[in-house]
Design a protein around this motif. Sequence first.
Motif, PDB file in Angstrom:
ATOM      1  N   GLY A   1     -69.712 -31.150  19.675  1.00 43.45           N
ATOM      2  CA  GLY A   1     -69.923 -29.798  19.921  1.00 43.45           C
ATOM      3  C   GLY A   1     -69.170 -28.975  20.511  1.00 43.45           C
ATOM      4  O   GLY A   1     -67.894 -29.404  20.745  1.00 43.45           O
ATOM      5  N   PRO A   2     -69.472 -27.357  20.755  1.00 50.99           N
ATOM      6  CA  PRO A   2     -68.423 -26.531  21.150  1.00 50.99           C
ATOM      7  C   PRO A   2     -67.541 -26.832  22.349  1.00 50.99           C
ATOM      8  O   PRO A   2     -66.338 -26.618  22.647  1.00 50.99           O
ATOM      9  CB  PRO A   2     -69.108 -25.464  21.396  1.00 50.99           C
ATOM     10  N   ASP A   3     -68.206 -27.728  23.267  1.00 49.28           N
ATOM     11  CA  ASP A   3     -67.684 -28.038  24.593  1.00 49.28           C
ATOM     12  C   ASP A   3     -67.486 -29.541  24.716  1.00 49.28           C
ATOM     13  O   ASP A   3     -66.981 -30.015  25.935  1.00 49.28           O
ATOM     14  CB  ASP A   3     -68.402 -27.594  25.910  1.00 49.28           C
ATOM     15  N   GLY A   4     -67.568 -30.094  23.470  1.00 44.50           N
ATOM     16  CA  GLY A   4     -67.485 -31.579  23.563  1.00 44.50           C
ATOM     17  C   GLY A   4     -66.091 -32.071  23.296  1.00 44.50           C
ATOM     18  O   GLY A   4     -65.094 -31.220  22.971  1.00 44.50           O
ATOM     19  N   ASP A   5     -65.837 -33.224  23.112  1.00 48.60           N
ATOM     20  CA  ASP A   5     -64.610 -33.992  22.826  1.00 48.60           C
ATOM     21  C   ASP A   5     -64.281 -33.820  21.275  1.00 48.60           C
ATOM     22  O   ASP A   5     -63.061 -33.408  20.946  1.00 48.60           O
ATOM     23  CB  ASP A   5     -64.568 -35.512  23.015  1.00 48.60           C
ATOM     24  N   MET A   6     -65.356 -33.711  20.696  1.00 46.77           N
ATOM     25  CA  MET A   6     -64.982 -33.507  19.027  1.00 46.77           C
ATOM     26  C   MET A   6     -65.687 -32.150  18.714  1.00 46.77           C
ATOM     27  O   MET A   6     -67.086 -31.896  19.171  1.00 46.77           O
ATOM     28  CB  MET A   6     -65.623 -34.455  18.239  1.00 46.77           C
ATOM     29  N   GLU A   7     -65.314 -31.158  18.032  1.00 43.40           N
ATOM     30  CA  GLU A   7     -65.923 -29.934  17.576  1.00 43.40           C
ATOM     31  C   GLU A   7     -66.907 -30.297  16.770  1.00 43.40           C
ATOM     32  O   GLU A   7     -67.911 -29.284  16.606  1.00 43.40           O
ATOM     33  CB  GLU A   7     -64.782 -28.885  17.381  1.00 43.40           C
ATOM     34  N   GLN A   8     -66.500 -31.108  15.866  1.00 43.86           N
ATOM     35  CA  GLN A   8     -67.629 -31.375  14.747  1.00 43.86           C
ATOM     36  C   GLN A   8     -67.662 -32.944  14.378  1.00 43.86           C
ATOM     37  O   GLN A   8     -66.914 -33.339  14.687  1.00 43.86           O
ATOM     38  CB  GLN A   8     -67.366 -30.576  13.547  1.00 43.86           C
ATOM     39  N   ARG A   9     -68.608 -33.268  13.967  1.00 48.03           N
ATOM     40  CA  ARG A   9     -68.750 -34.693  13.347  1.00 48.03           C
ATOM     41  C   ARG A   9     -67.553 -35.012  12.117  1.00 48.03           C
ATOM     42  O   ARG A   9     -67.467 -33.880  11.299  1.00 48.03           O
ATOM     43  CB  ARG A   9     -70.334 -34.822  12.651  1.00 48.03           C
ATOM     44  N   ALA A  10     -67.355 -36.188  12.006  1.00 49.95           N
ATOM     45  CA  ALA A  10     -66.377 -36.682  11.046  1.00 49.95           C
ATOM     46  C   ALA A  10     -67.061 -36.832   9.937  1.00 49.95           C
ATOM     47  O   ALA A  10     -68.290 -37.307   9.611  1.00 49.95           O
ATOM     48  CB  ALA A  10     -65.557 -37.536  11.642  1.00 49.95           C
ATOM     49  N   ASN A  11     -66.292 -37.097   8.632  1.00 49.66           N
ATOM     50  CA  ASN A  11     -66.842 -37.453   7.567  1.00 49.66           C
ATOM     51  C   ASN A  11     -65.955 -38.741   6.814  1.00 49.66           C
ATOM     52  O   ASN A  11     -66.092 -39.211   5.763  1.00 49.66           O
ATOM     53  CB  ASN A  11     -67.095 -36.495   6.362  1.00 49.66           C
ATOM     54  N   ILE A  12     -64.910 -39.076   7.707  1.00 49.79           N
ATOM     55  CA  ILE A  12     -64.133 -40.340   7.093  1.00 49.79           C
ATOM     56  C   ILE A  12     -64.120 -41.166   8.670  1.00 49.79           C
ATOM     57  O   ILE A  12     -63.308 -40.742   9.582  1.00 49.79           O
ATOM     58  CB  ILE A  12     -62.647 -39.748   6.634  1.00 49.79           C
ATOM     59  N   LEU A  13     -64.279 -42.400   8.420  1.00 51.44           N
ATOM     60  CA  LEU A  13     -64.365 -43.331   9.631  1.00 51.44           C
ATOM     61  C   LEU A  13     -63.407 -44.250   9.451  1.00 51.44           C
ATOM     62  O   LEU A  13     -63.351 -45.097   8.256  1.00 51.44           O
ATOM     63  CB  LEU A  13     -65.798 -43.908   9.687  1.00 51.44           C
ATOM     64  N   VAL A  14     -62.326 -44.387  10.186  1.00 51.17           N
ATOM     65  CA  VAL A  14     -61.314 -45.086  10.034  1.00 51.17           C
ATOM     66  C   VAL A  14     -61.170 -46.112  11.242  1.00 51.17           C
ATOM     67  O   VAL A  14     -61.139 -45.535  12.478  1.00 51.17           O
ATOM     68  CB  VAL A  14     -59.883 -44.565  10.014  1.00 51.17           C
TER      69      VAL A  14
END
Length: 697
Positions: free
Chosen positions: A140-153
């Motif tokens: 989220g805007p204040d989270g660790d990630m601004e958006q969800r990912a679409n490649i999982l490595v």
Amino acid sequence: MYDEVSATATSMKVFCGRVNPTTGSVDWVEEDENYDYHQEIARSSYADMLHDKDRNKKYYEGICAAVRRVKERGQDAIVLDIGTGTGLLSMMAAAAGADFCYAIEVFKPMADAATRIVQANGFGEKIKVINKHSTEVTVGPDGDMEQRANILVTELFDTELIGEGALPSYEHAQHNLMQEQWEAVPHRATVYALLVESQRLWSWNKLLPLSLDSVDIRPPPEMESCPGAPSVCDVQLSQLRPSEFTKLSDVLCVFRVDFSEQVSSSAVSHPVRFRSEADGAAQVVLSWWDIDMDPEGTIVCSMKPSWAYPTVQPAPWRDHWMQCVYFLPEERQVKQGEELCLIGHQDDYCVWYSLTKPSVEAQTQVPLERPACHCGAHITWNRARFGELNDRHRIERYREAIRKVLTPSSVCLCVSDGSLLPFLAHSVGATQIYTLESSSMSQHLMEKLFQTNQLGDKIRVLQKPPDGVTAADLQDGKISALIGEPFFTTSLLPWHNLYFWYARTALSSKLDTHCAVLPLNASLYVLAVEFKDLWRIRSPCGTCEGFDVSIMDEMIKNSLNFRESQEAEPHPLWEYPCRALSDPTKVMTFDFRELVPTEEMSAEGSLNLVRSGECHGVVLWMEYQLAEDISVSTGLLRVSKENGDCHWYPNRKQGVYFFSSLLDPEPARTHISISISYSLTFTPKTGDICMRFTPLS
């Protein structure tokens, strides 16, 4: 190397109470507050992974393909890298054109290192290192990630594939951190199994019956029926000769995990029907896995051993991923052509196997409970110890020596953990036999073993430290024969078993004037070697696939400066081929007929290198003189005259002192005039052997 029993912190130092494996005393050692971090780094496989060119190449190809597929859909490529370690896979993604990468690393020293490595390689604006467990990461805007990912490595795998919690981590990430559609690198994993008969491997799991003229040693019924330890044996199966097992099945595909779809960590069974390929005793399942880096399965990283390839060829060497040995709950006789069902059971962290007749129930049955030892033996003894207890040739050597020192009137005390020597003492006529065990579990185990063999009233088990043995324990008699293998469960390095010497010293007032001691002495041997592959685990990282990861060299060097990692380390060398570059050399002898000295013992000299090669280090091991004409080795058994190949005793670990730029000496590209100087000092107060080996031209 030590069993930690307690610790208290004072500002920047930690006082750790550790049971010393050699002396048996509790030593209070002052350590740096980052001691555990340094040990974690020093014992890790980071160098091994970074040197795994096959793994790195396949990951890079898979990541490039995944980024390309996302871009072709008109999307930004947002990568989530769980367990980033050095940040290598995130840097691969950034170099492949990913728009942004979130690199998750829970271990703070590694997260800090990854941040430095990412910045040093110019990816600071495209990679964010997050020092959290992936299940704690927010979006989220204040989270660790601004958006969800679409490649999982990810690289969350161990030898068993799922033993490091890969499935729960995937399950959470796919639910909470990924977009509705994602690419995964690896794309899928496949677990394979091979059912075999192997007395060599089966001897790691069961105490086998043994006949000794007038004495038969039989394991207790609960030991025979015990399913064994829940942990898998990870082994370099390429070093297991095909002649040491009989295939009872083809290589079977047991189950697959598709990481591009929602993963479940729920327990499940995977039945596989097959026909037996030979008559034999079904005992062991050999297992490994492959990972496909792309959906088409054109980029494959395989863990299969060298003998599993269609044509004879060397398999990529890895120590961070090996192969698995699983033991069936019980041995089962099968006939060639017989239809059978091998069931792979799997929960969130473990895999185990059972064998049955095919049936509808077998295909739909609820997973069995994870196997757990109920006899105590698999908790007390590891696989190497089982192998040693089942080594008939070695047992005969001990029996031959015991015959020379025991009489029917002997008062015999055995000082070793879980030893069969009391049986041998009884078999040659001794009637008053005691054995000293270090734990209550070991005491119970040995008492049950003696009772099963109708010796419960003839062999008395004492569970106490050597200095706690009283005259009453010995029925007011004096010990006339002190025997030992020596073997102790707390020992890691070969000289830790000098605990026998300290026990002999503590018992000196209980020994008869003419007490016979077996072994007579122990000698420490050294040998300069060239490893085929093992050197990689201590080799400098430098650059990897074009990325500068030399910061790891600095971290590992700092870690290796700590007391427990700067000297030799234990390795089962039967799994790691090497060539002898020098002759085996005796450097120290410890006389068990005398008390442990109060002064230090020192040895200096040099090893002349008689074969050409690259000297990666020195191997150390003990040889025990049981009698004047009988000895047993815990290390080198023989050296091939043709090429110098070493053959090692498989049921003990040997000590390895590595040469590398991290440890300062220049690797010796040897010539017959080159030698290795050595200086060793044994300190009786601590039981430590400090050593220095220096290549000389």
